[in-house]
Design a protein around this motif. Structure first.
Motif, PDB file in Angstrom:
ATOM      1  N   VAL A 125       4.037  10.532  -4.147  1.00 10.63           N
ATOM      2  CA  VAL A 125       4.936   9.967  -5.144  1.00 10.63           C
ATOM      3  C   VAL A 125       4.952  10.854  -6.381  1.00 10.63           C
ATOM      4  O   VAL A 125       3.991  11.581  -6.665  1.00 10.63           O
ATOM      5  N   VAL A 126       6.057  10.780  -7.119  1.00 12.09           N
ATOM      6  CA  VAL A 126       6.247  11.570  -8.328  1.00 12.09           C
ATOM      7  C   VAL A 126       6.471  10.618  -9.488  1.00 12.09           C
ATOM      8  O   VAL A 126       7.272   9.680  -9.399  1.00 12.09           O
ATOM      9  N   LEU A 148       0.822   3.457 -14.324  1.00 11.70           N
ATOM     10  CA  LEU A 148       1.432   3.530 -12.996  1.00 11.70           C
ATOM     11  C   LEU A 148       0.686   4.508 -12.101  1.00 11.70           C
ATOM     12  O   LEU A 148       0.412   4.208 -10.921  1.00 11.70           O
ATOM     13  N   CYS A 149       0.333   5.665 -12.645  1.00 11.12           N
ATOM     14  CA  CYS A 149      -0.416   6.647 -11.851  1.00 11.12           C
ATOM     15  C   CYS A 149      -1.721   6.062 -11.337  1.00 11.12           C
ATOM     16  O   CYS A 149      -2.104   6.274 -10.181  1.00 11.12           O
ATOM     17  N   GLY A 150      -2.421   5.334 -12.192  1.00  7.08           N
ATOM     18  CA  GLY A 150      -3.682   4.724 -11.775  1.00  7.08           C
ATOM     19  C   GLY A 150      -3.489   3.683 -10.698  1.00  7.08           C
ATOM     20  O   GLY A 150      -4.243   3.641  -9.710  1.00  7.08           O
ATOM     21  N   GLN A 151      -2.478   2.844 -10.839  1.00  8.16           N
ATOM     22  CA  GLN A 151      -2.231   1.809  -9.842  1.00  8.16           C
ATOM     23  C   GLN A 151      -1.827   2.417  -8.502  1.00  8.16           C
ATOM     24  O   GLN A 151      -2.281   1.967  -7.438  1.00  8.16           O
ATOM     25  N   LEU A 152      -0.977   3.426  -8.539  1.00 10.05           N
ATOM     26  CA  LEU A 152      -0.551   4.073  -7.301  1.00 10.05           C
ATOM     27  C   LEU A 152      -1.719   4.765  -6.599  1.00 10.05           C
ATOM     28  O   LEU A 152      -1.834   4.716  -5.370  1.00 10.05           O
ATOM     29  N   THR A 153      -2.573   5.396  -7.383  1.00  7.01           N
ATOM     30  CA  THR A 153      -3.759   6.036  -6.806  1.00  7.01           C
ATOM     31  C   THR A 153      -4.657   4.996  -6.146  1.00  7.01           C
ATOM     32  O   THR A 153      -5.164   5.200  -5.033  1.00  7.01           O
ATOM     33  N   ASP A 154      -4.854   3.865  -6.804  1.00  2.08           N
ATOM     34  CA  ASP A 154      -5.654   2.782  -6.236  1.00  2.08           C
ATOM     35  C   ASP A 154      -5.079   2.292  -4.913  1.00  2.08           C
ATOM     36  O   ASP A 154      -5.821   1.833  -4.029  1.00  2.08           O
ATOM     37  N   LEU A 155      -3.763   2.397  -4.771  1.00  3.95           N
ATOM     38  CA  LEU A 155      -3.090   1.920  -3.562  1.00  3.95           C
ATOM     39  C   LEU A 155      -2.940   3.003  -2.499  1.00  3.95           C
ATOM     40  O   LEU A 155      -2.256   2.808  -1.497  1.00  3.95           O
ATOM     41  N   GLY A 156      -3.589   4.146  -2.729  1.00  4.05           N
ATOM     42  CA  GLY A 156      -3.651   5.175  -1.699  1.00  4.05           C
ATOM     43  C   GLY A 156      -2.669   6.310  -1.817  1.00  4.05           C
ATOM     44  O   GLY A 156      -2.624   7.186  -0.952  1.00  4.05           O
ATOM     45  N   ARG A 192       0.831  -1.207   0.000  1.00  6.85           N
ATOM     46  CA  ARG A 192       0.000   0.000   0.000  1.00  6.85           C
ATOM     47  C   ARG A 192       0.870   1.264   0.000  1.00  6.85           C
ATOM     48  O   ARG A 192       2.025   1.255   0.435  1.00  6.85           O
ATOM     49  N   TYR A 193       0.287   2.359  -0.490  1.00  8.15           N
ATOM     50  CA  TYR A 193       0.960   3.663  -0.539  1.00  8.15           C
ATOM     51  C   TYR A 193       0.176   4.717   0.239  1.00  8.15           C
ATOM     52  O   TYR A 193       0.348   5.916  -0.004  1.00  8.15           O
ATOM     53  N   ASP A 194      -0.645   4.302   1.172  1.00 11.38           N
ATOM     54  CA  ASP A 194      -1.463   5.259   1.912  1.00 11.38           C
ATOM     55  C   ASP A 194      -0.591   6.306   2.610  1.00 11.38           C
ATOM     56  O   ASP A 194       0.399   5.977   3.272  1.00 11.38           O
ATOM     57  N   GLY A 195      -0.974   7.584   2.415  1.00 12.91           N
ATOM     58  CA  GLY A 195      -0.259   8.669   3.063  1.00 12.91           C
ATOM     59  C   GLY A 195       1.080   8.996   2.442  1.00 12.91           C
ATOM     60  O   GLY A 195       1.841   9.798   2.993  1.00 12.91           O
TER      61      GLY A 195
END
Length: 273
Positions: A15-16, A28-36, A9-12
């Motif tokens: 990322v760039v 990648l942007c979509g996946q990272l957003t899905d992971l918080g 997870r990437y909550d909180g």
């Protein structure tokens, strides 16, 4: 004990992502957003409306040092992960621009972002299957890596046209790997990880550049043990892993997401004895 879901997870986390407008970067942007994650995307032009989910967009031209400096200053810190995805192929027909965008500009941007990367953060760069022989070509890439600035690197390229004679793409992607390997120890001392992926043939706009420049046969001739090209979501997922806590003890590495291409080469070597 942490659950694997928590490690991924990437909550909180902020990322760039460079190259956010299309291809691997957009997925990648979509996946990272899905992971918080809070995702700050950069590209030479904004994504088409509604196609990419971002918290913020910053324009950048990786061929222009002034643009890079302005963009780096505009990205809010602190940053928990930097994904260097932006790049062009030799199909654009300008070897100096290829090396400038893919390596020199990317290096310049990364160096400008380092003060915003704290302990526990990570850098992930996209190399390429074209750099599979980077160890054998080390002297050439090392000379480019030894340049101290973007301007010095451009001058080196102009002074060594033979190094770019094949279009500049291979050299640029070998240099990205060298940058990660060289940076692993000094960045590790600061608690920052740096890794690369090495995608095989992937269905992105870069393939359109290559098809236009070299024809479909150029891509068809590249061995694909899995029987197909990769899709950008598969490549993005490898980046997500390397930037996450699940890869917390991996640094200075290249993960070849090439569908078995390099393995096929090695198997052939074994068979030769």
């Amino acid at each position: 004990m942490s659950h694997i879901e928590d490690l991924l997870r990437y909550d909180g986390r902020r990322v760039v992502v460079t190259g956010c407008a299309s291809g691997i970067g957009a997925h990648l942007c979509g996946q990272l957003t899905d992971l918080g994650a809070e995702v700050v995307g950069l590209d030479v032009r904004p994504p088409r409306s509604g196609t990419v989910r971002l918290s913020d967009f910053v324009g950048i031209d990786l061929a222009d040092s002034a643009s890079i400096d302005v963009a780096a200053a505009a990205v809010p810190g602190p940053i928990d992960a930097l994904f260097n995805v932006a790049g062009v192929s030799s199909g654009i027909g300008d070897p100096l621009a290829v090396v400038t965008i893919n390596f020199l500009g990317t290096r310049h941007f990364t160096e400008a972002m380092l003060p915003k990367l704290a302990a526990g953060s990570s850098i992930v760069c996209v190399s390429s299957l074209a750099a599979a022989n980077y160890r054998e070509n080390l002297p050439q890439a090392a000379a480019l890596l030894a340049t101290g600035s973007m301007a010095d690197g451009i001058n080196w390229c102009r002074d060594h046209p033979d190094a770019l004679a094949d279009g500049g793409y291979r050299l640029s992607k070998e240099a990205i790997i060298g940058y990660a390997v060289q940076g692993a120890v000094p960045l590790g001392a600061k608690g920052i990880r740096i890794n690369c992926t090495g995608p095989g043939v992937t269905e992105t706009p870069i393939l359109d550049q290559l098809r236009s420049a070299y024809g479909d046969d150029f891509l068809d001739a590249i061995p694909k043990p899995l029987g197909r090209v990769s899709n950008p979501a598969e490549q993005a997922a490898v980046l997500v892993f390397l930037g996450s806590g699940a890869a917390g003890y991996i640094t200075g590495q290249v993960i070849w997401a090439d569908g078995g291409n390099i393995a096929a080469r090695r198997a052939a070597d074994y068979e030769k004895g």
